[in-house]
Write an enzyme that holds these catalytic residues in place. Sequence first.
Site, PDB file in Angstrom:
ATOM      1  N   ARG A   1     -44.213  32.887 -38.731  1.00  0.00           N
ATOM      2  CA  ARG A   1     -43.163  33.763 -39.256  1.00  0.00           C
ATOM      3  C   ARG A   1     -43.697  34.669 -40.357  1.00  0.00           C
ATOM      4  NH1 ARG A   1     -38.560  29.955 -37.935  1.00  0.00           N
ATOM      5  NH2 ARG A   1     -36.609  31.001 -38.358  1.00  0.00           N
TER       6      ARG A   1
ATOM      7  N   ARG B   1     -24.654  23.769 -38.387  1.00  0.00           N
ATOM      8  CA  ARG B   1     -25.764  23.738 -39.355  1.00  0.00           C
ATOM      9  C   ARG B   1     -25.366  24.503 -40.611  1.00  0.00           C
ATOM     10  NH1 ARG B   1     -30.839  25.679 -35.873  1.00  0.00           N
ATOM     11  NH2 ARG B   1     -31.223  26.794 -37.800  1.00  0.00           N
TER      12      ARG B   1
ATOM     13  N   LYS C   1     -34.176  31.391 -29.133  1.00  0.00           N
ATOM     14  CA  LYS C   1     -35.532  30.820 -29.066  1.00  0.00           C
ATOM     15  C   LYS C   1     -35.529  29.333 -28.764  1.00  0.00           C
ATOM     16  CE  LYS C   1     -37.026  31.750 -33.249  1.00  0.00           C
ATOM     17  NZ  LYS C   1     -35.961  32.495 -33.936  1.00  0.00           N
TER      18      LYS C   1
ATOM     19  N   ARG D   1     -30.741  35.242 -43.414  1.00  0.00           N
ATOM     20  CA  ARG D   1     -31.844  34.911 -42.491  1.00  0.00           C
ATOM     21  C   ARG D   1     -32.260  36.140 -41.685  1.00  0.00           C
ATOM     22  NH1 ARG D   1     -29.521  30.268 -39.121  1.00  0.00           N
ATOM     23  NH2 ARG D   1     -31.552  30.159 -38.125  1.00  0.00           N
TER      24      ARG D   1
ATOM     25  N   ARG E   1     -22.206  28.421 -32.880  1.00  0.00           N
ATOM     26  CA  ARG E   1     -23.133  27.416 -32.353  1.00  0.00           C
ATOM     27  C   ARG E   1     -22.845  26.042 -32.970  1.00  0.00           C
ATOM     28  NH1 ARG E   1     -29.425  28.754 -31.830  1.00  0.00           N
ATOM     29  NH2 ARG E   1     -29.727  28.099 -33.961  1.00  0.00           N
TER      30      ARG E   1
HETATM   31  P1  AMP Z   1     -35.116  27.968 -37.251  1.00  0.00           P
HETATM   32  O1  AMP Z   1     -34.467  26.753 -36.701  1.00  0.00           O
HETATM   33  O2  AMP Z   1     -36.406  28.332 -36.578  1.00  0.00           O
HETATM   34  O3  AMP Z   1     -34.173  29.159 -37.344  1.00  0.00           O
HETATM   35  O4  AMP Z   1     -35.534  27.607 -38.756  1.00  0.00           O
HETATM   36  C1  AMP Z   1     -34.575  27.200 -39.699  1.00  0.00           C
HETATM   37  C2  AMP Z   1     -35.123  27.376 -41.100  1.00  0.00           C
HETATM   38  O5  AMP Z   1     -36.323  26.579 -41.269  1.00  0.00           O
HETATM   39  C3  AMP Z   1     -35.545  28.779 -41.482  1.00  0.00           C
HETATM   40  O6  AMP Z   1     -34.446  29.582 -41.914  1.00  0.00           O
HETATM   41  C4  AMP Z   1     -36.537  28.483 -42.618  1.00  0.00           C
HETATM   42  O7  AMP Z   1     -35.852  28.112 -43.798  1.00  0.00           O
HETATM   43  C5  AMP Z   1     -37.265  27.250 -42.097  1.00  0.00           C
HETATM   44  N1  AMP Z   1     -38.437  27.600 -41.267  1.00  0.00           N
HETATM   45  C6  AMP Z   1     -38.602  27.329 -39.934  1.00  0.00           C
HETATM   46  N2  AMP Z   1     -39.791  27.780 -39.493  1.00  0.00           N
HETATM   47  C7  AMP Z   1     -40.399  28.348 -40.560  1.00  0.00           C
HETATM   48  C8  AMP Z   1     -41.643  29.011 -40.731  1.00  0.00           C
HETATM   49  N3  AMP Z   1     -42.507  29.187 -39.718  1.00  0.00           N
HETATM   50  N4  AMP Z   1     -41.947  29.480 -41.976  1.00  0.00           N
HETATM   51  C9  AMP Z   1     -41.099  29.308 -43.015  1.00  0.00           C
HETATM   52  N5  AMP Z   1     -39.895  28.703 -42.909  1.00  0.00           N
HETATM   53  C10 AMP Z   1     -39.537  28.227 -41.705  1.00  0.00           C
END
Ligand code: AMP
Length: 214
Positions: A88, A155, A13, A166, A122
């Site tokens: 989400r 990360r 994404k 996740r 990554r």
């Molecule tokens: P991502 O980089 O989109 O995979 O997001 C990394 C982390 O940020 C996720 O595992 C959540 O802990 C938090 N996070 C990101 N976007 C959201 C969202 N829309 N709702 C809740 N937590 C989020």
Amino acid sequence: MRIVFFGPPGSGKGTYASRISKALKIPHVSTGDIFREEIAKKSALGKVVKAYLDKGKLVPDNIVIEVMKKRLRKHDCKNGCILDGFPRTIAQLKMLDEVAKPDLVINLNVPRNIIITRLSTRRTCKNCGEIYNLLFIKPKKEGICDKCGGKLYQRSDEKPNVIKKRLRVYEKQSKPLINYYRKKGIVKDVVCKKLETPPDTIVKKILRIIDKSL
Ligand code: AMP
């Protein structure tokens, strides 16, 4: 045009959204990036959300919704944006429908074994956020960002046990959202079955879909 990039963690994404945002000249809004920036700044918000990110849990809806309401109101989003990692949950989806209904949802479909390999290999630049992969988007110099010379790091939520958590969270809380958008007739599926498919191939595919939807 408002486009939501939807898919499990590791589906690409962020990589695709960032390239398409440059191509379409509309902002790339990633909730994950917003939270990581706040954590790096050690802001009050960063301190609250850090524990959730570290454990692979979702940040509570009230926090996410407040952050996104503010972000979507900003001037640069007036001609549209690419949303990555938001919505989400059902509560977030409802808020988005009230504030800025999406026109198109790109649903990235990637098998689980590819996701786990991709995420655990990554690396991200600490300085500019550029994303690399030790298998197929390698930096020219090990551990160093090609673009800005910053240090690459893994990360904390890209360690195997957090990745699995996740993925479980995605299946339970986020995947059901796609049914809602399907009923609205705005979902386009993009399938990526091979680990080595170059990001540009997928980006071109997505740009063709967007072009047809305009
Ligand atoms: P991502 O980089 O989109 O995979 O997001 C990394 C982390 O940020 C996720 O595992 C959540 O802990 C938090 N996070 C990101 N976007 C959201 C969202 N829309 N709702 C809740 N937590 C989020």
